[in-house]
Structures are given as structure tokens and as C-alpha cells.
Design an enzyme around this catalytic site. Structure first.
Site, short mmCIF file in Angstrom:
data_model
loop_
_atom_site.label_atom_id
_atom_site.label_comp_id
_atom_site.label_asym_id
_atom_site.label_seq_id
_atom_site.Cartn_x
_atom_site.Cartn_y
_atom_site.Cartn_z
N ALA A 121 1.24 -1.21 0.33
CA ALA A 121 0.03 -0.17 -0.19
C ALA A 121 0.79 1.06 -0.10
O ALA A 121 2.05 0.78 0.49
CB ALA A 121 -0.57 -0.04 1.19
N GLY A 144 -0.30 -5.10 0.72
CA GLY A 144 -1.31 -4.54 -0.51
C GLY A 144 -0.97 -5.74 -1.99
O GLY A 144 -1.95 -6.57 -2.80
N GLU A 159 -1.62 -9.41 -1.66
CA GLU A 159 -3.08 -9.45 -1.16
C GLU A 159 -4.46 -9.30 -2.22
O GLU A 159 -4.78 -10.15 -2.49
CB GLU A 159 -3.72 -8.82 0.36
CG GLU A 159 -3.57 -8.71 1.21
CD GLU A 159 -3.42 -7.46 2.14
OE1 GLU A 159 -4.69 -8.13 3.33
OE2 GLU A 159 -3.54 -6.41 1.89
N GLU A 171 3.21 -5.86 7.03
CA GLU A 171 2.40 -4.84 7.78
C GLU A 171 2.86 -4.48 9.38
O GLU A 171 2.62 -3.94 9.39
CB GLU A 171 0.59 -4.63 7.25
CG GLU A 171 0.07 -5.13 5.98
CD GLU A 171 0.50 -5.52 5.49
OE1 GLU A 171 1.05 -7.23 5.39
OE2 GLU A 171 -0.36 -6.31 4.22
N MET A 188 36.40 -3.58 15.41
CA MET A 188 36.03 -3.41 15.12
C MET A 188 36.17 -3.60 12.88
O MET A 188 35.68 -3.44 13.03
CB MET A 188 35.53 -1.57 15.39
CG MET A 188 35.24 -1.82 17.04
SD MET A 188 33.53 -1.90 16.17
CE MET A 188 32.54 -0.87 15.56
N ASP A 200 47.04 -4.82 9.42
CA ASP A 200 47.77 -4.87 10.94
C ASP A 200 48.61 -4.61 11.42
O ASP A 200 49.73 -4.60 10.56
CB ASP A 200 46.63 -5.34 12.06
CG ASP A 200 46.71 -5.24 13.30
OD1 ASP A 200 46.82 -5.43 13.75
OD2 ASP A 200 44.93 -5.14 14.04
N GLU A 213 42.54 3.26 20.17
CA GLU A 213 41.35 4.31 19.97
C GLU A 213 42.95 5.32 21.64
O GLU A 213 42.82 5.31 22.94
CB GLU A 213 40.84 4.56 21.97
CG GLU A 213 39.86 5.75 21.60
CD GLU A 213 39.51 6.29 20.61
OE1 GLU A 213 39.38 5.94 18.77
OE2 GLU A 213 38.05 7.03 20.69
N LYS A 255 47.06 7.35 16.63
CA LYS A 255 46.01 8.08 15.25
C LYS A 255 47.02 8.76 14.04
O LYS A 255 47.28 8.80 13.07
CB LYS A 255 45.21 8.17 15.66
CG LYS A 255 44.04 7.08 15.84
CD LYS A 255 42.64 7.12 15.97
CE LYS A 255 41.73 5.69 16.94
NZ LYS A 255 41.42 5.47 15.88
N SER A 263 35.77 6.23 18.31
CA SER A 263 34.34 6.69 19.17
C SER A 263 34.33 8.21 20.21
O SER A 263 33.74 8.11 20.25
CB SER A 263 33.81 5.32 19.41
OG SER A 263 34.88 5.32 20.77
N ASN A 311 29.19 -0.89 17.14
CA ASN A 311 29.50 -2.46 17.28
C ASN A 311 27.98 -3.88 17.52
O ASN A 311 27.00 -3.11 18.52
CB ASN A 311 30.82 -3.07 18.86
CG ASN A 311 30.82 -4.27 19.24
OD1 ASN A 311 30.13 -5.54 18.17
ND2 ASN A 311 31.01 -4.52 20.29
N ASN A 328 26.44 8.00 21.53
CA ASN A 328 26.71 7.81 22.65
C ASN A 328 26.36 8.69 23.80
O ASN A 328 26.54 8.93 24.88
CB ASN A 328 28.21 7.84 22.97
CG ASN A 328 28.75 6.66 21.93
OD1 ASN A 328 28.15 5.26 21.88
ND2 ASN A 328 30.43 6.03 21.23
P1 NAI Z 1 41.16 -3.53 18.84
O1 NAI Z 1 41.72 -2.81 20.23
O2 NAI Z 1 40.21 -4.97 18.94
O3 NAI Z 1 41.89 -2.97 17.92
C1 NAI Z 1 42.71 -2.12 17.83
C2 NAI Z 1 43.87 -3.19 16.55
O4 NAI Z 1 44.10 -2.07 15.70
C3 NAI Z 1 44.09 -4.32 16.76
O5 NAI Z 1 44.44 -5.44 16.30
C4 NAI Z 1 46.07 -3.49 17.22
O6 NAI Z 1 46.80 -4.67 16.67
C5 NAI Z 1 45.61 -2.83 15.59
N1 NAI Z 1 46.60 -1.83 15.32
C6 NAI Z 1 47.04 -0.67 16.24
N2 NAI Z 1 48.11 0.12 16.21
C7 NAI Z 1 47.62 -0.66 14.20
C8 NAI Z 1 48.74 0.55 13.46
N3 NAI Z 1 49.75 1.23 13.88
N4 NAI Z 1 48.87 -0.02 12.27
C9 NAI Z 1 47.80 -1.11 12.39
N5 NAI Z 1 47.86 -1.79 13.29
C10 NAI Z 1 47.32 -1.34 14.84
O7 NAI Z 1 40.13 -2.13 19.04
P2 NAI Z 1 38.74 -1.38 18.51
O8 NAI Z 1 37.45 -1.97 19.87
O9 NAI Z 1 38.16 -2.93 17.55
O10 NAI Z 1 38.71 -0.15 18.32
C11 NAI Z 1 39.10 0.50 17.43
C12 NAI Z 1 38.59 1.84 16.77
O11 NAI Z 1 37.07 2.54 16.95
C13 NAI Z 1 38.97 2.24 18.08
O12 NAI Z 1 39.46 4.06 17.37
C14 NAI Z 1 37.72 2.85 19.34
O13 NAI Z 1 37.12 4.00 20.17
C15 NAI Z 1 36.93 2.73 17.49
N6 NAI Z 1 35.27 1.75 18.26
C16 NAI Z 1 35.21 1.37 18.62
C17 NAI Z 1 34.12 0.83 19.41
C18 NAI Z 1 33.37 -0.63 20.32
O14 NAI Z 1 32.92 -0.92 20.10
N7 NAI Z 1 34.85 -1.34 20.67
C19 NAI Z 1 32.60 1.48 18.81
C20 NAI Z 1 33.06 2.17 18.01
C21 NAI Z 1 34.12 2.63 17.28
#
Ligand code: NAI
Length: 680
Positions: free
Chosen positions: A71, A117, A120, A142, A318, A337, A393, A398, A420, A444, A491
Site C-alpha cells: 500500500a 497489499g 493481497e 504490515e 571493529m 594490522d 583509541e 592515530k 569513537s 558494535n 554515545n
Molecule cells: P581493538 O583493540 O580490538 O583493535 C585495534 C587493532 O588495531 C588491533 O588489532 C591492533 O593490533 C591494531 N593496531 C594498533 N596500532 C596499529 C597500527 N599502528 N597499525 C596497524 N594496526 C594497528 O580495538 P577496537 O575495539 O576494534 O577499536 C578500534 C577503533 O574503533 C577505536 O578507535 C575505537 O574507539 C573505535 N570503536 C570501537 C567500538 C567498540 O565497541 N569497540 C565502537 C566504535 C568505534
């Protein structure tokens, strides 16, 4: 063919064999939807055709994407009251009745989607002939909009395929493919596209048999059996929803149980029931959520940017899941990585995701082929259209990474961070072109959470924001543009709710009581269980970042519990103790505080923070804010979002209630003043 008659939405041709071909082509619309004018036109055609000497009638669609999508939902929002709605539904039912009673065989020739619909209408035909293709999908969704079928579907479907299958389709709103549709008798014949017309003609000329349900299935509609089936259906629905929140499934079960033996009465009651539901707050809010989703989807159309190669840096929780999701959506993905050992677990998780979603080994293999480990980034960095950073993080880590990769990546590649909590301004300093950094903040678990916040700093270029939105749509997620401020939107609004719950635990209220209050309000999961699931260390970290900028205090309990190493589900203990990954929850209530008090404390802190975000321009308007909180946190969709809830509760009441809570519990409940400029 001869005798072509064209109207606004329908086109009629009659062939030499005396078969009428009525083709639906909704004017100014990409998909066929049934609006009031479409049904009126159809009725006129059917009336004229019924007076002619014809062999049969085939109804088909001129749209390449499908037969009929349902619909016209826009019309749901314009209904004055339930009696106006009932009148409209009754006139729609009359059209389908006319179709069912045509004096010659009728066929629905189905390709693509045949929903609501549309299905239907097909049910009112004698035959349903469908294309043998994976894009053919049939269903009655629906219930997802807070109603149930209203054009005779509740009467015709159980009769055709038996109550269990019919109720399953209508109560879940799930769509099914053509194989399953054939198995349960929803369609009579399934043929390749090139034979659809021939098959339709054969049905009419040879009076081919139609699907008939077995005796056992017919008995499921018997008045002696219906009360027993009803009990089972109610039990199953109770597992998913509460009647006070989602009345439609219950109304449908009652309708069927009371009237399945009397089709005429059932039709009238079907119309009355849908009319009541559709004008109620649940359906109106769910319709609103439907349009909010459309709005977010339309955001991706601001540019024709299209990516094919994605490079993700950081294969943790992530990054690994983002990479897998992009590969699932057809992108070529490289995953970087520090060492191969950090990428291996992400590849394993990706395989599990592909297996679950794609099922066929050939499709799983090609998704795996699209996802490539790339330890030092040599394979992917240079060629990627989109680069997503998801490492620790940590500002310095970074920044160092951005300095390293900027000279290597394509000058026009989209450069994104999944941070995040770190303001983009702190990260883009490391770039020679700071305007190119944009935030793609996934939630996540990536495969479940539809929302992605598109974070822009003051220096982020508008083109980058548009490209980020387009990319988000390309991977089938919903983009939400937000300003780079602590916690962004989701958040920041969620955190006061979680922290309030922790304060309650501090006061001696049991986690189970707190969670129950939130679930009874309509949240998908209580705040304590949610905090345990996210990880209490992560919650504390995000809370610290947000609290610095926003004067939100963190209950000492949270710091203490993290210090003790009780991090939530992942460590086997947080606020709950976990056995085999499941929380041990006491069923008895220990709280002396009223449930209303618990709910208001939790929800009104969210609402208050949402108003702050709107005032501070974190998000453009109230609609987008509600959309973000619904799709980013699962906030009770039938309430239409925190700001919509504030309107329905009345903003004066809200203020009064917040003042009351402020008197009891302190400054954190001080009502945020709504600025004139944002009272949308
Ligand atoms: P995590 O600790 O699970 O993974 C981070 C990965 O990055 C590790 O495998 C590490 O070996 C790798 N790493 C670190 N330095 C590096 C480099 N110089 N070069 C290549 N790899 C490198 O962390 P997670 O939880 O996956 O978080 C990652 C990002 O996502 C952070 O910025 C976090 O704030 C953000 N985030 C996390 C959420 C969560 O629920 N955990 C949700 C949304 C965002």
C-alpha cells in the site's frame, strides 16, 4: 495485441484469444504501490471487463523491480480518524472482492517483490504464477508498521495455505523466496521469466489445477482447533513483544480465532481492526520511523561517488568486522594490522559471517577472495578508494599512522577514522590536508547495527561528507551526519542513561529491576545488561571522555567494578554473573522504588541530553536525532524516538517531571531549556 486502453496507472490490452492483460505502472513512481487513486482506476477496469465475454485476465507489472510493493504508506499519515480509515479500507476490500468474483479465470503474473497489499491482490486472483528467480520475494510485512493485512489477506491466506504458515507469515512480516512460496502453496506455478506469459495463458486456457491445502491444513482453521492454535501463537508472540507496545499481532490472532469461520464478517472486522491500529500511536510512530529510514537512505544520493576498493587499518574487533562487512557487500577489501597474527581472528569471524549470510559455498568463497590480509598495507593502501582507520583509541598512534599513510594514498581517496571519542580536530592536525579527514563511526556489532555516524569537524570538506554518506549507503548502512563533539550524538545521548542505571545499582536497586523497567518501556535490552555487553572498561573510557566536556559525573561504582577486573560479559562477571555467556538474572523484584520512577529516571535523562545535543547543533534537526537514537541504540521504535516521546508526553509535563526528579536526585535532572531556534 489490439484494443489498448491506457489510464494514469494501468494499461489494458486484449489479445486475439480473448485474454485481457492489465499492466500496472504507477505514475511518477519507481515502484508500484497501491494508493486510493490506483485502486479506484483498477475498480473501473474490473467493472468494465466483468461485463465482457473474455477467456481470462492477467494482472502484471510494468516495473522492472517487481510486481507491487504494497500500500502507499504516505496515505497512512493523512487519515483523519479510525472511521475515515475504515471507509478507505472497506472500499479497497470491495475492489479485491470484485477481482475474486470475476466471471473468468484471473492470474497474477509475479516478478520481483510482491508484498503487503500487492500480495493481497494476488491472493484475490485464481492463479499466482511467479518468476523462478532469487529476486522474487513474497510477504505480508504490515506488522512491521504496527498493523496487519487489511485487504482480505487475513481471510484468504489461512484458507489457502492453512493457519500455521499463514500466521507465521503475517505475524513475523518476513518475506519468503519463490521456492518456499511454491512449497507452502502461496504460488501455483514457478517458471523462468521467458515462460511467464505462456504459463499464464495455459492456466486460463487449460483451466490448470490450483493449489489446494491438505485436509490437515484445512482443519487448522476449524473452530474447535482454533483456540489451541491461538494459545501457541500468543505464547510465541509474547516471546518477542508486549501487547501494550505492539497490539497488531494480538489483534490479528484474535481476529482469526473469532471469525475465521465467517469470511464476510471477518472482512468487516479486518477493516475495523486495521482502522483502529493504523490511527493508534504505535502504527503512527512506526510509519514515522519508516520515513525516517527513507530520509537517511536518501542522504547517500548527494553525490555519485562509488567505491570499489576499501582498505581497513586495524583488524581488531571493529576494523575486522568493518572489513568483513564491506567484503560481504561486494567491495574488494584489504585488511592491515601490525602483524599477521592480529589479522587471523578477523578472517575467521569473516568466514562465519559469510557462511551465515551467503550459505552457498561458491558465494562464501568469492566473499573470502574479496577480503585480503595485507600486513604492511603494500597491496591496498595505494589503490584504495576508501581508507578506514580502526586502530587503538590513542591520539598519538592515530596521528603517527595518518602521517605515514597520507603521502602513499590516492589524492582523491576518502580518508576516514572509526574513532569513537577523539575529536577529529586532534587527528587531522597530523595531515597536510586536514579537510580530507572524516569520521565513519560504526557501532558494535557492525553486522547488526545499521547506523554509521558521519562525523565532520569544522574543517572537514563538504565533498568528503557527501562521499562518506554515499559510501555508507553503498555498503547498505544508514548515514547520520553529526558534528565532531565529545561522544558525537549516539554515545552522548546513551551515556547518561547508562550512568543513571549504575547510580541506581549504587542505591541498592537490583540490576534485574532496572533492566526490567527499561525493557517494559520498550528498549531492546536493559541498560545494565547493555553496559555489561559493551564492556564496562569501554563504557568507563567513553564516559570519561564525554564527562570532561559535558559536566556529567561518573558513579564511583563504575570505576570500582572496572578496577576489580569485572569488565562485563567478556570477563564472565560485571554487574551480572555470566554462566555459559548468559547472565544469571533473579526473577523476583527487590526494589522499593516504583517502576515509573525507574523508567522516568532512565529515559528522561536521555531525552534531556537529546535536547542538549539539538541545542548545541550536534545534529541538524529533531527528526534526524530521533532516527539516530532509534537506529543507533534500538530506542523503542514504537515511541518514535526520544524527542517524539517528549512531544507525546507533552513538553510541559516533561519539564515538571524533570524538576520533580531534580528535587529528589539532584542537578543532573535539571531540565535543559529548548532553544526557540530548535523547537521543530
Ligand atoms: P581493538 O583493540 O580490538 O583493535 C585495534 C587493532 O588495531 C588491533 O588489532 C591492533 O593490533 C591494531 N593496531 C594498533 N596500532 C596499529 C597500527 N599502528 N597499525 C596497524 N594496526 C594497528 O580495538 P577496537 O575495539 O576494534 O577499536 C578500534 C577503533 O574503533 C577505536 O578507535 C575505537 O574507539 C573505535 N570503536 C570501537 C567500538 C567498540 O565497541 N569497540 C565502537 C566504535 C568505534
Amino acid at each position: 495485441m489490439r484494443n489498448i486502453i491506457k489510464n494514469i496507472n494501468w494499461r489494458l490490452e486484449k489479445d486475439r484469444n480473448g485474454i485481457a492483460w492489465l499492466q500496472f505502472d504507477k505514475a511518477d513512481s519507481g515502484a508500484n504501490v497501491l494508493s486510493a487513486d490506483v485502486l479506484e482506476e483498477l475498480d473501473r477496469f474490473l467493472k468494465n471487463l466483468s461485463e465482457e465475454q473474455l477467456q481470462g485476465l492477467v494482472i502484471l507489472s510494468a516495473k522492472p523491480n517487481g510486481f507491487i510493493a504494497g500500500a502507499d504508506i504516505k496515505e497512512f499519515t493523512k487519515l483523519k480518524d479510525s472511521s475515515a480509515a475504515e471507509k478507505l479500507i472497506r472500499s479497497g476490500q470491495a475492489v479485491f472482492d470484485r477481482l475474486e468474483n470475476m466471471p473468468f479465470p484471473t492470474v497474477s503474473m509475479i516478478h520481483g517483490f510482491c508484498l503487503g497489499g500487492g500480495l493481497e491482490l494476488a491472493l484475490a486472483c485464481r492463479y499466482r504464477v511467479a518468476e523462478d528467480h532469487q529476486r522474487t520475494r513474497l510477504g505480508l510485512p504490515e506488522v512491521k508498521l504496527g498493523i496487519h493485512p487489511g485487504f482480505g489477506g487475513t481471510v484468504r491466506l489461512p484458507r489457502l495455505i492453512g493457519a500455521p504458515n499463514a500466521m507465521e507469515l503475517m505475524l513475523t512480516g518476513r518475506t519468503i523466496d519463490v521456492r518456499r512460496a511454491k512449497n507452502i502453496g502461496l504460488v501455483d506455478y514457478v517458471v523462468p521469466s521467458r515462460h511467464l506469459k505462456k504459463m499464464s495463458v495455459m492456466c486460463i486456457r487449460n483451466h490448470l489445477p490450483v493449489h489446494k491445502p491438505s485436509l490437515g491444513l484445512r482443519l487448522t482453521n476449524n473452530m474447535l482447533v482454533r483456540p489451541f492454535i491461538k494459545k501457541v501463537l500468543i505464547k510465541n508472540v509474547n516471546k518477542r513483544v508486549q501487547e501494550a507496545h505492539y497490539p497488531a499481532p494480538y489483534a490479528l490472532i484474535n481476529l482469526w480465532e473469532s471469525y475465521a469461520g465467517n469470511p464476510d464478517k471477518m472482512l468487516a472486522e479486518e477493516a475495523r481492526s486495521v482502522a483502529e491500529l493504523i490511527t493508534g500511536s504505535t502504527a503512527q510512530n512506526l510509519v514515522r520511523v519508516f520515513f525516517l529510514m527513507e530520509k537517511l537512505k536518501s542522504m547517500g544520493r548527494s553525490t555519485d561517488f562509488s567505491a570499489s576498493r576499501v582498505h581497513v587499518i586495524g583488524a581488531g574487533l571493529m576494523g575486522g568486522d568493518i572489513a568483513a562487512w564491506c567484503a560481504l557487500q561486494g567491495m574488494n577489501v584489504t585488511l592491515q594490522d601490525r602483524e599477521a597474527k592480529y589479522i587471523a581472528p578477523a578472517m575467521k569471524r569473516a568466514y562465519r559471517l559469510f557462511k551465515k549470510r551467503l550459505k552457498k559455498p561458491r558465494l562464501i568463497q568469492s566473499a573470502m577472495d574479496r577480503l585480503m590480509p595485507d600486513v604492511n598495507g603494500r597491496a591496498g593502501l595505494k589503490r584504495a578508494d576508501v581508507i578506514i582507520e580502526a586502530i587503538f583509541e590513542n591520539v598519538e598512534a592515530k596521528q603517527n599512522l595518518f602521517r605515514e599513510i597520507e603521502p602513499v594514498i590516492k589524492p582523491d581517496a576518502l580518508l576516514a577514522t572509526n574513532t569513537s571519542s577523539i575529536p577529529l580536530e586532534a587527528l587531522n592536525r597530523a595531515l597536510s590536508r586536514p579537510e580530507r579527514l572524516v569520521g565513519l563511526h560504526f557501532f558494535n556489532p557492525v553486522a547488526k547495527m545499521q547506523l554509521v555516524e558521519i562525523v565532520a569537524s569544522a574543517s572537514t570538506g563538504p565533498d568528503e561528507v557527501n562521499r562518506a554518506k554515499a559510501f555508507t549507503r553503498q555498503i547498505d548502512r544508514l548515514p547520520l551526519p553529526v558534528k565532531s563533539t565529545p561522544g558525537f550524538l549516539v554515545n552522548r545521548v546513551l551515556m547518561p542513561y547508562l550512568l543513571e542505571a549504575v547510580s541506581m545499582v549504587d542505591e541498592g536497586i537490583s540490576p534485574a529491576d532496572i533492566d526490567r523497567a527499561a525493557v517494559d518501556f520498550g528498549m531492546p535490552m536493559g541498560p545494565i545488561l547493555l553496559a555489561d555487553t559493551i564492556g564496562l572498561d569501554i563504557c568507563l573510557h567513553v564516559a570519561e571522555i564525554i564527562s570532561k566536556g559535558l559536566n556529567i559525573s561518573i558513579p564511583a561504582r563504575l570505576r570500582a567494578i572496572v578496577k576489580e577486573g569485572r569488565l562485563g560479559r567478556k570477563s564472565g562477571q560485571g554487574f551480572y554473573v555470566y554462566k555459559k555467556g548468559r547472565p544469571v538474572v533473579s526473577k523476583t523484584s527487590s526494589s522499593r522504588t516504583s517502576a515509573k520512577d525507574l523508567t522516568d529516571r532512565l529515559i528522561l535523562r536521555m531525552v534531556n541530553e537529546a535536547i542538549s545535543c539539538l541545542n548545541a547543533g550536534v545534529i541538524e534537526n529533531a527528526d534526524l536525532l530521533d532516527a539516530g537514537i532509534i537506529f543507533g541504540t534500538g530506542f523503542a521504535p514504537f515511541r518514535g524516538g526520544p524527542l517524539n516521546y517528549r512531544y507525546t508526553e507533552g513538553s510541559k509535563n516533561l519539564r515538571h517531571r524533570l524538576e520533580e526528579l531534580e528535587g529528589h536526585y539532584g542537578k543532573r535532572f535539571h531540565p535543559v531549556k529548548v532553544l526557540e531556534s530548535v523547537t521543530t
